[in-house]
Scaffold this motif. Structure first.
Motif, PDB file in Angstrom:
ATOM      1  N   THR A 148       0.906  -1.402  -0.052  1.00  0.00           N
ATOM      2  CA  THR A 148      -0.020   0.012  -0.055  1.00  0.00           C
ATOM      3  C   THR A 148       1.019   1.117  -0.231  1.00  0.00           C
ATOM      4  N   HIS A 149       0.154   2.451  -0.510  1.00  0.00           N
ATOM      5  CA  HIS A 149       0.857   3.594  -0.281  1.00  0.00           C
ATOM      6  C   HIS A 149       0.284   4.559   0.725  1.00  0.00           C
ATOM      7  N   SER A 150      -0.906   3.843   1.435  1.00  0.00           N
ATOM      8  CA  SER A 150      -1.578   4.548   2.427  1.00  0.00           C
ATOM      9  C   SER A 150      -1.150   4.378   3.994  1.00  0.00           C
ATOM     10  N   ILE A 151      -0.606   5.326   4.640  1.00  0.00           N
ATOM     11  CA  ILE A 151      -0.318   5.263   5.900  1.00  0.00           C
ATOM     12  C   ILE A 151      -1.569   4.746   7.037  1.00  0.00           C
ATOM     13  N   TYR A 152      -2.574   5.216   6.854  1.00  0.00           N
ATOM     14  CA  TYR A 152      -3.833   5.273   7.311  1.00  0.00           C
ATOM     15  C   TYR A 152      -4.257   3.607   7.028  1.00  0.00           C
ATOM     16  N   GLU A 153      -4.218   3.245   5.892  1.00  0.00           N
ATOM     17  CA  GLU A 153      -4.738   1.885   5.656  1.00  0.00           C
ATOM     18  C   GLU A 153      -3.753   0.864   6.352  1.00  0.00           C
ATOM     19  N   ILE A 204       3.768  -3.776  10.065  1.00  0.00           N
ATOM     20  CA  ILE A 204       3.969  -3.257   8.990  1.00  0.00           C
ATOM     21  C   ILE A 204       5.543  -3.215   8.607  1.00  0.00           C
ATOM     22  N   VAL A 205       5.902  -3.653   7.488  1.00  0.00           N
ATOM     23  CA  VAL A 205       7.297  -3.500   6.854  1.00  0.00           C
ATOM     24  C   VAL A 205       7.484  -2.210   6.132  1.00  0.00           C
ATOM     25  N   VAL A 206       8.390  -1.351   6.702  1.00  0.00           N
ATOM     26  CA  VAL A 206       8.764  -0.120   5.721  1.00  0.00           C
ATOM     27  C   VAL A 206       9.955  -0.249   4.897  1.00  0.00           C
ATOM     28  N   MET A 207       9.945   0.029   3.602  1.00  0.00           N
ATOM     29  CA  MET A 207      10.831  -0.398   3.174  1.00  0.00           C
ATOM     30  C   MET A 207      11.629   0.825   2.509  1.00  0.00           C
ATOM     31  N   ALA A 208      12.864   0.961   1.986  1.00  0.00           N
ATOM     32  CA  ALA A 208      13.502   2.121   1.568  1.00  0.00           C
ATOM     33  C   ALA A 208      14.084   1.568   0.027  1.00  0.00           C
ATOM     34  N   ALA A 238      -3.725   7.575  15.643  1.00  0.00           N
ATOM     35  CA  ALA A 238      -3.074   8.718  15.297  1.00  0.00           C
ATOM     36  C   ALA A 238      -1.578   8.598  15.578  1.00  0.00           C
ATOM     37  N   ASP A 239      -1.439   7.974  16.891  1.00  0.00           N
ATOM     38  CA  ASP A 239       0.217   7.615  17.159  1.00  0.00           C
ATOM     39  C   ASP A 239       0.809   6.899  16.325  1.00  0.00           C
ATOM     40  N   TYR A 240       0.130   5.719  16.038  1.00  0.00           N
ATOM     41  CA  TYR A 240       0.859   4.842  14.994  1.00  0.00           C
ATOM     42  C   TYR A 240       1.015   5.268  13.506  1.00  0.00           C
ATOM     43  N   CYS A 241       0.055   6.286  13.342  1.00  0.00           N
ATOM     44  CA  CYS A 241       0.375   6.859  12.178  1.00  0.00           C
ATOM     45  C   CYS A 241       1.195   7.876  12.052  1.00  0.00           C
ATOM     46  N   ARG A 242       1.570   8.512  13.088  1.00  0.00           N
ATOM     47  CA  ARG A 242       2.752   9.378  13.288  1.00  0.00           C
ATOM     48  C   ARG A 242       3.994   8.792  13.163  1.00  0.00           C
ATOM     49  N   GLU A 243       3.950   7.624  13.944  1.00  0.00           N
ATOM     50  CA  GLU A 243       5.159   6.696  14.037  1.00  0.00           C
ATOM     51  C   GLU A 243       5.672   6.197  12.440  1.00  0.00           C
ATOM     52  N   SER A 300       4.708   7.575   9.806  1.00  0.00           N
ATOM     53  CA  SER A 300       4.807   8.750   9.121  1.00  0.00           C
ATOM     54  C   SER A 300       6.497   9.064   9.039  1.00  0.00           C
ATOM     55  N   VAL A 301       6.831   9.206  10.412  1.00  0.00           N
ATOM     56  CA  VAL A 301       8.152   9.194  10.578  1.00  0.00           C
ATOM     57  C   VAL A 301       9.016   8.397   9.821  1.00  0.00           C
ATOM     58  N   ALA A 302       8.904   6.972  10.176  1.00  0.00           N
ATOM     59  CA  ALA A 302       9.325   5.829   9.771  1.00  0.00           C
ATOM     60  C   ALA A 302       9.689   6.243   8.281  1.00  0.00           C
ATOM     61  N   LEU A 303       8.639   6.362   7.447  1.00  0.00           N
ATOM     62  CA  LEU A 303       8.718   6.597   6.042  1.00  0.00           C
ATOM     63  C   LEU A 303       9.444   7.790   5.503  1.00  0.00           C
TER      64      LEU A 303
END
Lengths: 266, 279
Positions: free
Chosen positions: B210-215, B223-227, B256-261, B263-266
């Motif tokens: 996905t591209h959506s943080i909220y989703e 969630i696995v964040v990739m670079a 909201a906290d998870y989304c912020r976290e 978002s920062v990771a992204l």
């Protein structure tokens, strides 16, 4: 919703019919007003008269021409589809054969017809061969493109579900190719008729198997211009009927799903 | 909906301890033109997890999904599906389904024909397949639409058909490549809720690009964040929130906290990727 349907139909059919009637009326009026001689341009009424008088020979000729057309069209479909299947088997086959298919297409049929008629003893066969040659190419090229144009997502889906080659062909490639195939049919049906008439012109066959081209040639020799127009009219009608039949077939086969046959919803 | 029989008892709960559904072992991918799609990646997804892959464009998340679907082959390393090779995938307990970014329906087939496709390809008799097709359509709320053609449906409904087609085989693992990316926010939220509920009831492992943080936060257990440049795993975030998740979770401070976290990771992943995200 009959009134709406009625008015929609009216809108579809009225303009072309009205145009046709107006043109015929103008033609008729011009012929009478300027007293154009019948052997130059006959009035529609004279053509109609000649059509009725020569109906039996004209329709026999039409039957003969249509027979050649249909056999050639059927042959073109069979050979064309088989060739397309051969082409999609491998790029190497396509690369080695496609240029010759193009050469076949670009060489004017009038130029090959005399040769074919000399080479092939039976005139009927020569006529069919000419008409087939000219009708073949659109079916080959369209069906080939169609068989190659497969939604890559669907192709992946078939792979993930471990579809066999035959399943992929029957359930994916052939349905994907149908719209292209039908577009090819529409072009080829008209070309088969043109091919048949052109071949008849070159062969100049008379006798019992004489086609409409022969009627036209013969009328020319006899300066029977109204009969010439009547024969021409029959060829045109035959072509239009063929086209409409192919369009109807295409709409019947693809009507449910393909955008090209989609009716505009109000 | 009647709860479907689960393929194995282990997957009902506690995904972390469950058997792996897919293991990615030192897999890298170099494309034919020499570009490096992925650096060696190690990732294990346990049976019953809902893992989202998220990251800047070019991070290889779709490539990774294609590798898991065996649509492309790794340049090096290997993948295991339920501790076996891909040849065993499709057997009971090892069923894999995929949902693409587009609905990819066959336009010439009715909705029911599209949903039945995987069963047809497995040569299941029609009378046996019919009730399963009906059930799959009921799951996505399209029971009355079986006789329609895809073009008669809206984008959201087409996506539902695509999901029904993926579920009809009762998969043990569902791969989804940005399935709702083309839909409007409202439709997307509804489909997310429905998917979350289906996942909870059916227990299939899900890997979701996905591209959506909220989703990602709403759906995932992890969630696995990739670079990008080269594509690699950057960070993992566990979403510790029980299911079922509803609108209450979507509007909570925790969400909201998870989304912020995330978002920062992204953002960090973007900075770590050869170039910034906005350039």
């Amino acid at each position: 919703m009959t009134p709406l349907a009625h008015s929609e139909r009216f809108k579809t059919y009225f303009p072309p019919v009205a145009t046709g009637i107006a043109m015929l009326a103008a033609w008729e009026a011009a012929c009478r007003w300027f007293e154009i001689p019948v052997f130059l341009v006959p009035a529609p009424s004279v053509v109609a008269d000649s059509f009725l008088n020569n109906a039996s020979s004209l329709f026999r000729a039409l039957g003969s021409t249509l027979k050649v057309t249909f056999i050639a069209f059927a042959l073109a479909i069979v050979i064309g589809v088989l060739t397309a299947f051969l082409f999609v088997q491998s790029r190497a086959i396509e690369r080695s054969l496609f240029p010759y298919a193009v050469m076949l297409q670009v060489t004017p049929i009038v130029a090959i017809a005399p040769l074919l008629i000399i080479l092939v003893k039976d005139t009927q066969t020569a006529l069919v061969l000419c008409a087939t040659l000219i009708a073949l190419f659109p079916i080959i090229s369209n069906t080939t493109i169609g068989l190659r144009t497969v939604d890559p997502g669907l192709a992946n889906l078939f792979r993930i579900n471990k579809a066999s080659g035959l399943q992929t062909l029957l359930r994916l490639r052939i349905p994907s190719a149908l719209p292209y195939f039908f577009a090819g049919l529409r072009i080829s049906s008209g070309l088969a008729l043109i091919g048949a008439v052109v071949a008849e012109f070159v062969a100049g066959t008379g006798g019992r198997s004489a086609g409409l081209a022969y009627e036209i040639l013969q009328s020319g020799f006899e300066l029977d211009i109204p009969r010439m127009f009547a024969a021409l009219f029959l060829i045109t009608i035959a072509g239009v009927v063929l086209f409409v039949a192919m369009a109807g077939l295409s709409a019947w086969a693809l009507g449910g799903w393909h955008d090209s046959e989609r009716r505009i919803e109000a | 909906m009647a709860a479907a029989p689960l393929p194995s008892p282990s997957l009902a709960m506690a995904p972390a301890e469950a058997a792996p559904a897919v293991e990615i072992l030192g897999v890298d991918k170099v494309f034919a033109d020499g570009t490096r799609g992925l650096t060696p990646i190690d990732l294990t997804v346990a049976q019953g997890e809902f893992v989202s892959l998220i990251g800047p464009s070019g991070c290889g998340k779709s490539t990774l999904l294609s590798l898991i679907a065996n649509l492309i082959q790794p340049t090096d390393g290997r993948l295991l599906w339920w501790r076996g090779g891909f040849d065993k995938v499709g057997q009971p307990g090892r069923r894999l389904s995929i949902v693409f970014q587009d609905a990819t329906l066959m336009p010439w087939a009715r909705v029911e024909g599209n949903v039945r496709l995987p069963l047809d390809l497995a040569r299941m008799p029609k009378d046996e397949a019919a009730p399963r097709v009906d059930e799959a359509l009921a799951l996505v709320g399209l029971s009355s639409h079986g006789r329609l053609y895809p073009r008669q449906l809206s984008g959201g409904m087409r996506m539902r058909v695509s999901i029904a087609r993926a579920l009809v085989t009762e998969p043990d693992m569902l791969l989804m490549d940005e399935p709702f990316g083309a839909l409007d926010e409202f439709t997307r939220n509804r489909l997310d809720s429905d998917l979350s509920e289906l996942w909870r009831l059916r227990g299939f492992t899900t890997i979701f690009v996905t591209h959506s943080i909220y989703e990602a936060v709403f759906l995932s257990t992890r969630i696995v964040v990739m670079a990008a440049q080269p594509g690699r795993l950057f960070r993992e975030i566990e979403i510790d929130e029980p299911f079922p998740r509803g609108d209450a979770f979507r509007t909570s401070a925790k969400f909201a906290d998870y989304c912020r976290e995330l978002s920062v990771a992204l953002m960090e992943a973007s900075l770590a990727s050869g170039r910034g995200r906005d350039r």
